[in-house]
Design an enzyme around this catalytic site. Structure first.
Site, PDB file in Angstrom:
ATOM      1  CD  GLU A 175       0.806 -35.785   4.105  1.00 17.87           C
ATOM      2  OE1 GLU A 175      -0.019 -36.220   3.301  1.00 17.87           O
ATOM      3  OE2 GLU A 175       1.071 -36.340   5.182  1.00 17.87           O
ATOM      4  CB  CYS A 208       7.508 -42.555  -2.420  1.00 17.62           C
ATOM      5  SG  CYS A 208       8.839 -43.681  -1.974  1.00 17.62           S
ATOM      6  CB  CYS A 251       3.091 -46.351   2.095  1.00 16.22           C
ATOM      7  SG  CYS A 251       3.519 -44.616   1.890  1.00 16.22           S
ATOM      8  CG  LEU A 272      14.269 -55.394   8.604  1.00 23.43           C
ATOM      9  CD1 LEU A 272      15.272 -55.417   7.463  1.00 23.43           C
ATOM     10  CD2 LEU A 272      14.927 -55.895   9.897  1.00 23.43           C
ATOM     11  CB  CYS A 301       3.626 -41.676   5.051  1.00 29.64           C
ATOM     12  SG  CYS A 301       4.547 -41.084   3.682  1.00 29.64           S
TER      13      CYS A 301
HETATM   14  S1  SF4 Z   1       6.633 -45.963   3.263  1.00 28.31           S
HETATM   15 FE1  SF4 Z   1       5.819 -44.760   1.548  1.00 28.31          FE
HETATM   16  S2  SF4 Z   1       7.122 -42.943   1.402  1.00 28.31           S
HETATM   17 FE2  SF4 Z   1       8.219 -44.476   2.673  1.00 28.31          FE
HETATM   18  S3  SF4 Z   1       9.499 -45.634   1.197  1.00 28.31           S
HETATM   19 FE3  SF4 Z   1       7.573 -46.768   1.364  1.00 28.31          FE
HETATM   20  S4  SF4 Z   1       6.302 -45.938  -0.327  1.00 28.31           S
HETATM   21 FE4  SF4 Z   1       7.979 -44.498   0.008  1.00 28.31          FE
END
Ligand code: SF4
Length: 359
Positions: free
Chosen positions: A113, A130, A137, A229, A347
């Site tokens: 994305e 990730c 997330c 953070l 995300c």
């Molecule tokens: S918010 Fe999602 S994409 Fe960003 S570091 Fe954490 S797990 Fe990874």
């Protein structure tokens, strides 16, 4: 009897099959192709500059025929086709706030994305999935599928520039840039030079990793830095970001502050506001203690709720009260809405929906 899932329970990561990585994914490979086709440094620079800026290869004052060697002109159509295949627009989803969420198909058919932001901004992805596993997330819950090559990172910008001008770049899409550092730094170098994006207009976003603080100051393009953070309490932060490097919040902020002073530009602190989790007065006190006297700016971002996850967005009044309390105590704080909330803006949500549709 219904069982209530523990929201902090570690996510079971999907074991992905070995990835099929498309042949041309790195900037160095593009340079090698250009060199093999007879390009000198000036020719290669021209081809890369026009690509990164989203312009056709026959743009510019000097016509291609008079400037590029014949062998390179002959090789160019195939190279242009391969560059275009690095990132293709699968779908776009405009939102009322002017942002447009893009589902981008890579050369191997997988999707990442990007988000066109108002006022010339673009948010791009650095990994397919990730491994940090932030509990709130969608990308983190799916785990890491593969790294993006440096050319695939740049190709998202080249593609976006065919839709809109891009003057500011944030590396806050899918992935943790620190986990793909070589490719990300190679991409940043090209984007901040041939890509003509101001160095402080490129924002490297990380949960914090010692390698980032060692390597960012060494590059010729020194981007702005953003630290995610989310809590000043080390224990809570470790629960929210279960596979982030174990660096205490005060040390993390000190490392960021040192980088901010080295480049003469404040760091941004990202704080996803979760109702009843990290929006209390104790965190206000913790933030004041941590950031007073530091070259830092606080961004509070009320959580964008995700179906199936237990986290909730705090009331707007609570978020405003927290931002006011911090500003009153001398911490420069902005309350931000995440772009494109009505189009699966959390995300990884767009890709997750796409994957569910094709599964
Ligand atoms: S918010 Fe999602 S994409 Fe960003 S570091 Fe954490 S797990 Fe990874």
């Amino acid at each position: 009897m219904h069982r209530i899932a523990n929201p902090f329970s570690p996510v079971r990561l999907r074991v992905a099959p070995p990835p099929i990585i498309p042949a041309l994914t790195g900037i160095e490979q593009i340079r090698e192709r250009l060199h093999a086709a007879g390009a000198g440094p000036g020719h290669a620079q021209r081809v890369l500059r026009l690509w990164v800026q989203g312009l056709p290869q026959d743009s510019g004052r000097r016509p291609t025929d008079s400037f590029l060697p014949r062998t390179l002109r002959a090789a160019l159509p195939a190279l242009i086709a391969d560059l275009a295949a690095l990132a293709r627009l699968r779908s776009q989803h405009p939102a009322a706030d002017g942002s447009v969420r893009l589902l981008v198909e890579l050369g191997d058919g997988q999707c990442v994305e990007s988000v066109l932001l108002p006022a010339g901004g673009l948010c791009i992805s650095t990994q397919l999935g990730c491994a940090v596993g932030c509990v709130f997330c969608m990308t983190g819950r799916a785990g890491l599928s593969r790294q993006l090559g440096s050319a695939e990172i740049v190709a998202q910008v080249a593609l976006a520039r065919t839709l809109r001008p891009v003057r500011k770049l944030v590396l806050m899409g899918m992935g943790e840039p620190a986990h793909n550092l070589d490719s990300v730094l190679e991409a940043i170098d090209l984007l901040g030079t041939a890509g003509a994006i101001g160095h402080k207009q490129i924002v490297f976003s990380t949960v914090g990793d010692r390698r980032v603080f060692e390597r960012l100051p060494l590059g010729r393009v020194k981007p702005a830095l953003s630290l995610s953070l989310h809590s000043t309490r080390a224990e809570l932060r470790a629960q929210l970001l279960p596979r982030a490097p174990c660096i205490a919040p005060d040390e993390l902020v000190a490392l960021g502050d040192a980088y901010a002073r080295a480049i003469g530009h404040p760091i941004q602190i990202q704080w996803t506001l979760l109702d009843g989790v990290n929006d209390g007065d104790d965190e206000v006190e913790g933030i004041v203690a941590l950031l007073s006297g530091k070259r830092a700016m606080m961004n509070l971002i009320p959580y964008n709720a995700v179906a199936g996850l237990p986290w909730r967005r705090p009331s707007w009044e609570r978020a405003v009260a927290m931002a006011r309390a911090l500003n009153r105590r001398g911490i420069l704080t902005r309350l931000r809405r995440s772009a494109g909330q009505e189009v699966d803006a959390g995300c990884g949500q767009l890709r997750a929906r796409h994957d569910a549709q094709v599964a």
